[in-house]
Scaffold this motif. Structure first.
Motif, PDB file in Angstrom:
ATOM      1  N   SER A 241     -21.456  25.132 -27.733  1.00 45.71           N
ATOM      2  CA  SER A 241     -21.507  24.919 -29.276  1.00 45.71           C
ATOM      3  C   SER A 241     -20.085  25.352 -29.926  1.00 45.71           C
ATOM      4  N   GLY A 242     -19.232  24.571 -29.681  1.00 46.97           N
ATOM      5  CA  GLY A 242     -17.943  24.774 -30.260  1.00 46.97           C
ATOM      6  C   GLY A 242     -17.411  25.793 -29.047  1.00 46.97           C
ATOM      7  N   SER A 243     -16.053  25.755 -28.916  1.00 42.27           N
ATOM      8  CA  SER A 243     -15.187  26.432 -27.904  1.00 42.27           C
ATOM      9  C   SER A 243     -15.258  28.109 -28.222  1.00 42.27           C
ATOM     10  N   GLN A 244     -15.452  28.186 -29.674  1.00 49.02           N
ATOM     11  CA  GLN A 244     -15.678  29.671 -29.870  1.00 49.02           C
ATOM     12  C   GLN A 244     -16.898  30.285 -29.102  1.00 49.02           C
ATOM     13  N   GLN A 245     -17.844  29.469 -28.901  1.00 48.24           N
ATOM     14  CA  GLN A 245     -19.016  30.066 -27.979  1.00 48.24           C
ATOM     15  C   GLN A 245     -18.471  30.400 -26.618  1.00 48.24           C
TER      16      GLN A 245
ATOM     17  N   THR B  78      -2.236  36.100 -31.981  1.00 53.78           N
ATOM     18  CA  THR B  78      -3.020  35.315 -31.414  1.00 53.78           C
ATOM     19  C   THR B  78      -4.326  35.031 -32.383  1.00 53.78           C
ATOM     20  N   TYR B  79      -5.309  34.277 -31.808  1.00 52.93           N
ATOM     21  CA  TYR B  79      -6.498  33.575 -32.648  1.00 52.93           C
ATOM     22  C   TYR B  79      -7.422  34.925 -32.851  1.00 52.93           C
ATOM     23  N   PRO B  80      -7.514  35.553 -33.977  1.00 54.14           N
ATOM     24  CA  PRO B  80      -8.298  36.598 -34.462  1.00 54.14           C
ATOM     25  C   PRO B  80      -9.837  36.447 -34.116  1.00 54.14           C
TER      26      PRO B  80
ATOM     27  N   ILE C 178      -5.368  32.952 -23.540  1.00 52.83           N
ATOM     28  CA  ILE C 178      -3.856  32.298 -24.231  1.00 52.83           C
ATOM     29  C   ILE C 178      -4.333  31.016 -24.685  1.00 52.83           C
ATOM     30  N   VAL C 179      -3.567  30.659 -25.775  1.00 53.22           N
ATOM     31  CA  VAL C 179      -3.640  29.263 -26.715  1.00 53.22           C
ATOM     32  C   VAL C 179      -2.099  28.746 -26.355  1.00 53.22           C
ATOM     33  N   PRO C 180      -1.998  28.061 -25.303  1.00 55.54           N
ATOM     34  CA  PRO C 180      -0.589  27.617 -24.998  1.00 55.54           C
ATOM     35  C   PRO C 180       0.032  26.342 -25.530  1.00 55.54           C
TER      36      PRO C 180
ATOM     37  N   GLY D 178      -0.345  26.342 -30.465  1.00 51.43           N
ATOM     38  CA  GLY D 178      -1.213  27.623 -30.547  1.00 51.43           C
ATOM     39  C   GLY D 178      -1.670  27.927 -32.001  1.00 51.43           C
ATOM     40  N   ASN D 179      -2.819  28.691 -32.153  1.00 51.98           N
ATOM     41  CA  ASN D 179      -3.242  29.183 -33.497  1.00 51.98           C
ATOM     42  C   ASN D 179      -2.917  30.815 -33.306  1.00 51.98           C
ATOM     43  N   PRO D 180      -1.967  31.332 -34.177  1.00 48.25           N
ATOM     44  CA  PRO D 180      -1.351  30.889 -35.450  1.00 48.25           C
ATOM     45  C   PRO D 180       0.038  30.331 -35.195  1.00 48.25           C
TER      46      PRO D 180
ATOM     47  N   GLU E  34      -7.644  29.599 -20.701  1.00 49.71           N
ATOM     48  CA  GLU E  34      -6.722  28.765 -21.516  1.00 49.71           C
ATOM     49  C   GLU E  34      -7.636  28.177 -22.781  1.00 49.71           C
ATOM     50  N   ASP E  35      -7.403  28.491 -23.765  1.00 49.56           N
ATOM     51  CA  ASP E  35      -7.946  27.948 -24.901  1.00 49.56           C
ATOM     52  C   ASP E  35      -7.287  26.601 -25.590  1.00 49.56           C
ATOM     53  N   ASP E  36      -7.742  25.344 -25.741  1.00 46.98           N
ATOM     54  CA  ASP E  36      -6.999  24.316 -25.921  1.00 46.98           C
ATOM     55  C   ASP E  36      -7.685  23.404 -26.822  1.00 46.98           C
ATOM     56  N   PRO E  37      -7.745  23.843 -28.312  1.00 47.33           N
ATOM     57  CA  PRO E  37      -8.322  23.065 -29.160  1.00 47.33           C
ATOM     58  C   PRO E  37      -7.318  21.994 -29.845  1.00 47.33           C
ATOM     59  N   TYR E  38      -5.916  22.348 -29.532  1.00 46.94           N
ATOM     60  CA  TYR E  38      -4.939  21.611 -30.286  1.00 46.94           C
ATOM     61  C   TYR E  38      -4.199  20.675 -29.449  1.00 46.94           C
ATOM     62  N   GLY E  39      -4.420  20.764 -28.241  1.00 48.75           N
ATOM     63  CA  GLY E  39      -3.497  19.870 -27.361  1.00 48.75           C
ATOM     64  C   GLY E  39      -3.233  18.469 -27.715  1.00 48.75           C
TER      65      GLY E  39
ATOM     66  N   GLY F 293     -12.390  23.262 -24.030  1.00 50.32           N
ATOM     67  CA  GLY F 293     -11.774  22.365 -24.953  1.00 50.32           C
ATOM     68  C   GLY F 293     -12.683  22.348 -26.249  1.00 50.32           C
ATOM     69  N   SER F 294     -12.355  21.473 -27.417  1.00 47.71           N
ATOM     70  CA  SER F 294     -13.179  21.375 -28.441  1.00 47.71           C
ATOM     71  C   SER F 294     -12.941  20.127 -28.931  1.00 47.71           C
ATOM     72  N   LEU F 295     -13.933  19.762 -29.598  1.00 43.14           N
ATOM     73  CA  LEU F 295     -14.263  18.312 -30.416  1.00 43.14           C
ATOM     74  C   LEU F 295     -13.775  18.565 -31.779  1.00 43.14           C
ATOM     75  N   SER F 296     -13.736  19.954 -32.144  1.00 44.26           N
ATOM     76  CA  SER F 296     -13.901  20.399 -33.618  1.00 44.26           C
ATOM     77  C   SER F 296     -12.498  19.901 -34.464  1.00 44.26           C
ATOM     78  N   LYS F 297     -11.260  19.810 -33.810  1.00 39.72           N
ATOM     79  CA  LYS F 297     -10.106  19.413 -34.381  1.00 39.72           C
ATOM     80  C   LYS F 297      -9.831  17.951 -34.265  1.00 39.72           C
ATOM     81  N   ILE F 298     -10.325  17.298 -33.317  1.00 37.42           N
ATOM     82  CA  ILE F 298      -9.988  15.882 -32.989  1.00 37.42           C
ATOM     83  C   ILE F 298     -11.231  14.881 -33.415  1.00 37.42           C
TER      84      ILE F 298
ATOM     85  N   LEU G 144     -19.822  19.224 -35.783  1.00 34.82           N
ATOM     86  CA  LEU G 144     -20.613  18.748 -34.474  1.00 34.82           C
ATOM     87  C   LEU G 144     -20.947  19.989 -33.657  1.00 34.82           C
ATOM     88  N   ARG G 145     -20.001  20.888 -33.832  1.00 32.18           N
ATOM     89  CA  ARG G 145     -20.098  22.106 -32.806  1.00 32.18           C
ATOM     90  C   ARG G 145     -19.997  21.653 -31.417  1.00 32.18           C
ATOM     91  N   LEU G 146     -19.169  21.062 -31.101  1.00 34.63           N
ATOM     92  CA  LEU G 146     -19.085  20.778 -29.817  1.00 34.63           C
ATOM     93  C   LEU G 146     -17.828  21.308 -29.000  1.00 34.63           C
TER      94      LEU G 146
HETATM   95  C1  LIG Z   1      -7.603  29.088 -30.805  1.00 32.74           C
HETATM   96  C2  LIG Z   1      -8.785  28.288 -31.457  1.00 32.74           C
HETATM   97  N1  LIG Z   1      -9.944  28.589 -30.423  1.00 32.74           N
HETATM   98  C3  LIG Z   1     -11.193  28.313 -30.883  1.00 32.74           C
HETATM   99  C4  LIG Z   1     -11.376  28.045 -32.051  1.00 32.74           C
HETATM  100  C5  LIG Z   1     -12.950  27.631 -32.353  1.00 32.74           C
HETATM  101  O1  LIG Z   1     -12.828  26.243 -32.339  1.00 32.74           O
HETATM  102  P1  LIG Z   1     -14.586  25.555 -32.225  1.00 32.74           P
HETATM  103  O2  LIG Z   1     -14.842  24.747 -33.513  1.00 32.74           O
HETATM  104  O3  LIG Z   1     -14.518  24.458 -31.067  1.00 32.74           O
HETATM  105  O4  LIG Z   1     -15.518  26.464 -32.143  1.00 32.74           O
HETATM  106  C6  LIG Z   1     -10.493  27.631 -32.997  1.00 32.74           C
HETATM  107  C7  LIG Z   1     -10.693  27.436 -34.442  1.00 32.74           C
HETATM  108  O5  LIG Z   1     -10.147  27.480 -35.247  1.00 32.74           O
HETATM  109  C8  LIG Z   1      -9.216  27.937 -32.312  1.00 32.74           C
HETATM  110  O6  LIG Z   1      -8.139  27.754 -33.536  1.00 32.74           O
END
Ligand SMILES: Cc1ncc(COP(=O)(O)O)c(C=O)c1O
Length: 428
Positions: free
Chosen positions: A128-132, A154-156, A198-200, A203-205, A231-236, A266-271, A276-278
């Motif tokens: 339910s989102g890569s945050q999960q 890094t991502y807070p 790592i968000v390689p 990255g955020n931020p 490896e957290d990759d929502p932006y690749g 991986g995440s569908l959130s940014k693309i 959808l929370r996926l």
């Molecule tokens: C680095 C990073 N990881 C994970 C997430 C969470 O994404 P999701 O919406 O897939 O849970 C974000 C969202 O801003 C993010 O910036």
């Protein structure tokens, strides 16, 4: 919140001494007493705290990390849901398996393959989102007192998940190319971390991308010291001119033992759309199995309805049609913001123009950006002060600007407001 309660009969309920004592009389009770200390003492998300200012009239926000809703393919997603055959729609209203819907896992396997990540659909855990995924890993991999290595900044929300899991966080420096590897081996020897987060890629931020050689060296060291690389990759996918280097996870075949040491989120959130929370997780079977167990006590499974919508969206190759547009629009906005900052803030701000993602990371000389933000809000412009992105120590002169949600004309206005508010901000 203060609540009054009556105590009759409660002494026999087996509460702890403190709780029984608290209930003997009618008195204003601190309900925070009930809250687990890890949550009670945890700070809230500094970025979400800023949301209350975002909606002020005429505010131009460079603060949120959100994709532009105008760029989401809402019509296509709606058409897909409305057009589902009645039986498929009814099926999508039922409980599903924890690992995710087969149809979506097949599509996520294909999408992963386009990123050089070979995987079977059955080896994918839908999230339910890569945050999960970050949260499940924090709960299933970390024991109290384990160390996590992170790049700074890094991502807070990842820092919060690790803190709440009781982990110690050790941050490593980064430069324009992301995580600096010089001190990594010493840190691995000294701190014996269980996990590197790592968000390689964009990255955020920081928007920075780790070059291939560093990806390789990082993975090799992690394998040597038996540490899991997350490896957290929502932006690749959001590159502007040049595609980024292969994901760290895709290098695991080149290093002996690496298949046991990497996780990909991986995440569908940014693309596609964050609502959808996926998201999805790839990684060693034992870790995925633990995450499945943790997910069963969490949400059981990601929304079946949105999984079905996303599966059809991907199957009809609508994402492939959408990505060039996202890259072009975000790329143009990144360039505009960089131009505006150069023109209106000149030498007082230092930054690298991002090559992908949603963020520009900057540093101002001699100004605490948390103080500057108060002044900026008065000038109807917002950003996130850099402190939010560090474990410890922080760099108070940094800030994150997101260009994703504003079009060129608004970015120009935002740049002028930043310049005006900076000129009257207090120095550190
Ligand atoms: C680095 C990073 N990881 C994970 C997430 C969470 O994404 P999701 O919406 O897939 O849970 C974000 C969202 O801003 C993010 O910036």
């Amino acid at each position: 919140m203060n609540t009054s309660i009556r105590t009759a009969g409660l002494e026999t309920c087996g509460w702890t001494e403190h709780a029984v004592a608290s209930t003997r009389n009618t008195y204003p009770m601190q309900t925070s007493f009930f809250v687990n200390t890890r949550y009670r003492d945890a700070p809230g998300s500094p970025i979400r705290e800023l949301n209350r200012f975002t909606h002020l009239p005429d505010m131009l926000s460079l603060a949120g990390g959100y994709p532009d809703p105008a760029l989401m393919d809402a019509q296509a997603l709606q058409r897909l849901l409305v057009g589902l055959p009645a039986s498929d729609f009814a099926a999508a209203l039922k409980y599903g398996g924890t690992e995710g819907e087969e149809l979506l896992r097949l599509e996520l396997a294909k999408l992963s393959a386009t990123r050089g990540l070979r995987t079977m659909a059955t080896d994918i855990l839908t999230l339910s989102g890569s945050q999960q995924g970050i949260d499940l890993l924090a709960r299933t991999v970390l024991n109290e007192g384990d160390t996590v290595l992170v790049e700074a900044p890094t991502y807070p929300a990842a820092l919060s998940a690790f803190r709440i899991a009781g982990a110690r966080i050790h941050q490593l420096p980064s430069d324009q190319q992301g995580l600096v590897l010089d001190g990594l081996e010493d840190a691995l020897i000294q701190h014996r971390p269980k996990l590197i987060y790592i968000v390689p890629t964009f990255g955020n931020p920081t928007g920075r991308t780790l070059p291939l050689e560093r990806r390789h060296a990082l993975l090799a060291l992690a394998v040597k010291y038996n540490c899991l690389v997350v490896e957290d990759d929502p932006y690749g996918e959001l590159w502007f001119d040049v595609a980024p280097p292969p994901a760290i996870y895709s290098l695991r075949d080149r290093i002996r033992g690496a298949e046991h040491c990497c996780i990909y989120l991986g995440s569908l959130s940014k693309i596609v759309a964050p609502g959808l929370r996926l998201g999805w997780m790839l990684g060693p079977a034992d870790v995925r199995r633990a995450c499945v167990l943790a997910k069963q006590t969490d949400d059981m499974h990601a929304s079946t309805l949105t999984q079905v919508a996303a599966a059809h969206y991907l199957r009809q190759e609508l994402l492939a049609l959408q990505l060039p547009r996202l890259r072009a629009v975000y790329g143009a906005r990144a360039k505009s913001l960089a131009c505006v900052l150069r023109e209106h803030l000149g030498d007082s701000i230092a930054f690298d123009e991002p090559a992908g993602g949603l963020f520009l990371w900057a540093r101002v000389r001699g100004v605490d950006t948390s103080h500057w933000l108060h002044n900026a809000i008065r000038h109807q412009v917002m950003f996130v002060p850099g402190n939010a992105f560090f474990a410890h120590p922080t760099d108070p002169c940094t800030l994150r600007l997101s260009f994703a949600g504003l079009h060129e004309e608004q970015l120009l206005q935002a740049g002028k407001r930043l310049a005006r508010s900076l000129s009257s901000a207090e120095p550190v």
